[in-house]
Design a protein around this motif. Structure first.
Motif, short mmCIF file in Angstrom:
data_model
loop_
_atom_site.label_atom_id
_atom_site.label_comp_id
_atom_site.label_asym_id
_atom_site.label_seq_id
_atom_site.Cartn_x
_atom_site.Cartn_y
_atom_site.Cartn_z
N ASP A 16 62.51 69.38 19.28
CA ASP A 16 60.78 69.23 20.74
C ASP A 16 61.20 69.94 21.38
O ASP A 16 60.79 71.38 22.33
CB ASP A 16 61.36 67.84 21.23
CG ASP A 16 60.33 67.00 19.66
OD1 ASP A 16 60.17 67.82 19.23
OD2 ASP A 16 60.73 66.14 20.07
N PHE A 17 62.53 70.52 22.18
CA PHE A 17 63.42 71.30 23.10
C PHE A 17 63.07 72.73 22.17
O PHE A 17 62.75 73.68 23.16
CB PHE A 17 64.79 70.92 22.87
CG PHE A 17 65.36 71.90 24.48
CD1 PHE A 17 65.83 70.89 25.57
CD2 PHE A 17 65.88 73.30 24.06
CE1 PHE A 17 66.09 71.71 26.63
CE2 PHE A 17 66.01 73.39 25.69
CZ PHE A 17 66.78 73.19 26.94
N GLY A 64 72.57 73.29 27.51
CA GLY A 64 70.95 73.23 28.25
C GLY A 64 70.87 71.30 28.16
O GLY A 64 72.35 70.72 27.50
N CYS A 65 69.89 71.15 28.79
CA CYS A 65 69.38 69.18 28.59
C CYS A 65 68.21 69.88 29.20
O CYS A 65 67.24 70.69 29.32
CB CYS A 65 70.15 68.97 29.47
SG CYS A 65 69.95 69.71 31.65
N VAL A 104 62.55 72.59 30.66
CA VAL A 104 63.30 73.53 29.90
C VAL A 104 65.26 73.25 30.98
O VAL A 104 64.77 73.69 32.10
CB VAL A 104 63.52 73.86 29.31
CG1 VAL A 104 64.64 75.05 28.96
CG2 VAL A 104 62.46 73.89 28.41
N GLY A 105 65.88 72.47 31.06
CA GLY A 105 66.88 72.81 31.52
C GLY A 105 68.55 72.79 31.12
O GLY A 105 68.84 73.17 30.04
N GLY A 106 69.11 73.59 32.53
CA GLY A 106 70.72 73.70 31.96
C GLY A 106 70.56 75.63 31.83
O GLY A 106 69.73 76.06 31.96
N ASN A 107 71.96 76.39 32.49
CA ASN A 107 71.94 78.23 32.77
C ASN A 107 71.09 78.36 32.17
O ASN A 107 70.53 79.64 32.39
CB ASN A 107 73.39 78.01 33.68
CG ASN A 107 73.80 77.32 34.94
OD1 ASN A 107 74.07 76.35 34.80
ND2 ASN A 107 73.95 77.85 35.94
N LEU A 143 70.26 68.34 17.50
CA LEU A 143 70.57 67.23 17.83
C LEU A 143 69.07 66.23 17.80
O LEU A 143 68.40 66.99 18.02
CB LEU A 143 70.80 67.19 19.73
CG LEU A 143 71.57 68.17 19.71
CD1 LEU A 143 71.78 68.23 21.60
CD2 LEU A 143 73.02 67.72 19.21
N ASP A 144 69.35 64.76 17.93
CA ASP A 144 67.85 64.16 17.65
C ASP A 144 67.93 63.71 19.20
O ASP A 144 66.47 63.64 19.08
CB ASP A 144 68.63 62.56 17.23
CG ASP A 144 69.40 62.53 15.34
OD1 ASP A 144 68.27 63.28 14.86
OD2 ASP A 144 70.10 62.40 15.07
N GLU A 145 68.48 63.87 20.19
CA GLU A 145 68.24 63.15 21.33
C GLU A 145 68.71 64.07 22.40
O GLU A 145 69.90 64.27 22.16
CB GLU A 145 68.74 62.23 22.03
CG GLU A 145 67.55 60.43 21.36
CD GLU A 145 66.28 60.92 21.86
OE1 GLU A 145 65.34 60.88 23.14
OE2 GLU A 145 65.18 60.47 20.81
N PRO A 146 68.30 64.84 23.34
CA PRO A 146 68.90 65.77 24.59
C PRO A 146 69.26 65.30 25.48
O PRO A 146 68.95 63.85 25.89
CB PRO A 146 67.21 66.83 24.92
CG PRO A 146 65.72 65.39 24.22
CD PRO A 146 66.21 65.08 23.55
#
Length: 489
Positions: A168-169, A65-66, A141-144, A184-187
């Motif tokens: 945050d995500f 995801g991303c 929010v992204g990613g399949n 993760l720290d950063e997406p």
């Protein structure tokens, strides 16, 4: 004076609306009535079946995801000084701004969805910085996997989501989603260049609304959450296992043997799951032939359900028939064309399963894989499903209606469908096949989902109320596919 003018203004507004209704052309009135009838009939079909909210269906979804940064594609390219090109070119991956312009032009005019890996990390960072400053940009929010998880949770499922995300995500994900993966720290950021039907860029005009996606993602291709996901999967005991996001591996510069090893581990995960669990694979934009071959071997052979759009269907079929994959196909195909392609994919994949079974019996081994029992193709104009009779998948008619309604809800950005912001672009009647003498089925406004039996399967086709005021196209296929699955498990 000010108050009385405001009252007068309101009166004039009301008068204008009444006059518009009074003087609307008979043709427009008929079209409006037709859309209203189709909408109410689709809503009725969707509501015939509900999700059990007491014992919520369990769905496990991987991978990755991303965060999507969405911008108007034409405004963005103009702002950062990437001018239109006279030379549209297809690239498997991107290395510079000129290739971006040529690749965008290649897909923009026909209005075909595309996703490309940017090898140049410096340029990608500059593009993201430019997009951050563009007025009207949006984050999502992204990613399949996360997008499908979000839709299924909203529609009444409990979801196990395999992916590594920032806190945050995770905080913005809907309720009823449990994450399996590291924090993760950063997406990772993916850049989504959206455009509407009729948008112009230099001499090009887009035939339909769509999006062009760029990423320089070096984490999601490694399916980093797979181990944690596999551990939690046993206790979660899902009704359905969904795999998506594997296009992140397409044209990614793996070391020799890395991708093969990752897909082999994924294959082991799928083959070790209970036979009672449905496995759905969501296709995406693949351009590298070797990964498509790998997916056929490691993933698709284990899936009894597949979801894809009008670009991905001929791409897969081409590969199954031994031809080169098709990078660009008709973005607005006829129903008969799509149904013929679906029948062929269904036949070829099931023949491959039978052949594997026979070979397995001959060698005294357990046969690998599963037969394909469900195939869902989502296009701009219509939804089509093939479902094997007496298989685990139920409620095909209602599921096709729900998928159709979800297409409008997502693209328009509203759960309430407004017929004044929609149109039907599917033909008034369609042939069930391109074969000569094939039956034609008329679109009936009061029963818009057409279903019929063939061979060992049922086919259902539903028109889409195509959104005319686009809020977002990215994630459309994932939302539609997820919504269709919800009523079938």
């Amino acid at each position: 004076f000010k108050v009385s003018w405001m009252k007068y203004g309101s009166f004039v507004s009301l008068l204008v609306v009444l006059l518009a209704v009074w003087f609307r052309s008979p043709q427009n009135a008929v079209l409006d009535d037709r859309l209203d009838t189709v909408l109410s009939s689709l809503l009725r079909a969707e509501k015939k079946v509900g999700v059990n909210n007491v014992a919520r269906p369990k769905v496990a979804i991987g991978f990755g995801g991303c965060v999507d940064l969405l911008v108007d594609g034409v405004s963005f390219l103009n702002k950062i000084g990437i001018s239109h090109t006279e030379n549209p070119v297809h690239y498997d991956y991107l290395e510079n701004a000129e290739q971006l312009a040529q690749s965008f032009a290649y897909f923009f005019a026909p209005g075909a969805a595309a996703e490309r890996f940017m090898l140049n990390e410096t340029l990608f960072s500059e593009l993201v910085d430019g997009a951050r400053d563009l007025p009207g940009n949006r984050w999502a929010v992204g990613g399949n996997a996360p997008v499908m998880a979000g839709r299924m949770a909203i529609e009444g499922c409990d979801v196990l989501l395999g992916g590594s995300y920032s806190t945050d995500f995770i905080d913005v994900l809907p309720e009823h989603i449990t994450v399996a993966g590291e924090v993760l720290d950063e997406p990772d950021i993916h850049l989504i260049l959206e455009y509407s039907a009729g948008s112009s860029w230099g001499r090009y005009t887009s035939r339909r609304a769509n999006r062009y996606i760029i990423h320089s993602d070096d984490r999601n291709p490694y399916l980093s959450s797979m181990e944690e996901f596999a551990k939690k999967l046993k206790d979660f005991n899902p009704d359905l296992l969904v795999v998506g996001g594997l296009q992140m591996m397409d044209n990614f510069p793996f070391q020799s043997g890395e991708r093969d090893a990752l897909l082999s581990r994924l294959s082991d995960l799928l083959s070790s799951s209970s036979p009672q669990i449905g496995i759905h694979f969501e296709m995406a934009s693949f351009v590298e032939e070797s990964i498509m071959e790998d997916l056929l071997h490691y993933v698709i052979s284990h899936a009894d359900s597949l979801g894809m759009n009008e670009q991905e269907l001929p791409n897969l079929l081409s590969l199954l028939k031994g031809s080169n994959i098709t990078v660009l196909s008709d973005p607005n195909p006829r129903v008969a064309t799509v149904l013929d392609q679906m029948r062929e994919v269904y036949r070829i994949l099931n023949q491959r399963y039978i052949d594997a079974n026979t070979e397995g019996d001959t060698e005294g081994n357990k046969a690998r894989g599963k037969p394909l029992t469900r195939l869902h193709v989502h296009t701009l104009a219509f939804q089509a499903m093939i479902v094997t009779r007496d298989s685990k998948w139920k409620n095909t008619m209602s599921a096709t209606a729900k998928a159709s309604l979800t297409a409008n809800r997502h693209v328009c950005g509203s759960n309430d469908i407004d017929p004044s912001k929609a149109r039907l672009i599917m033909d008034d009647s369609f042939s069930v096949s391109q074969r000569e003498g094939s039956q034609r089925i008329p679109l009936q406004e009061n029963r818009p989902v057409s279903c019929w039996d063939e061979d060992d399967y049922e086919i259902c086709v539903a028109p889409v109320l195509v959104c005319t005021e686009v809020y977002q196209t990215a994630g459309g296929g994932d939302n539609v596919s997820a919504a269709g699955l919800v009523l079938q498990i």
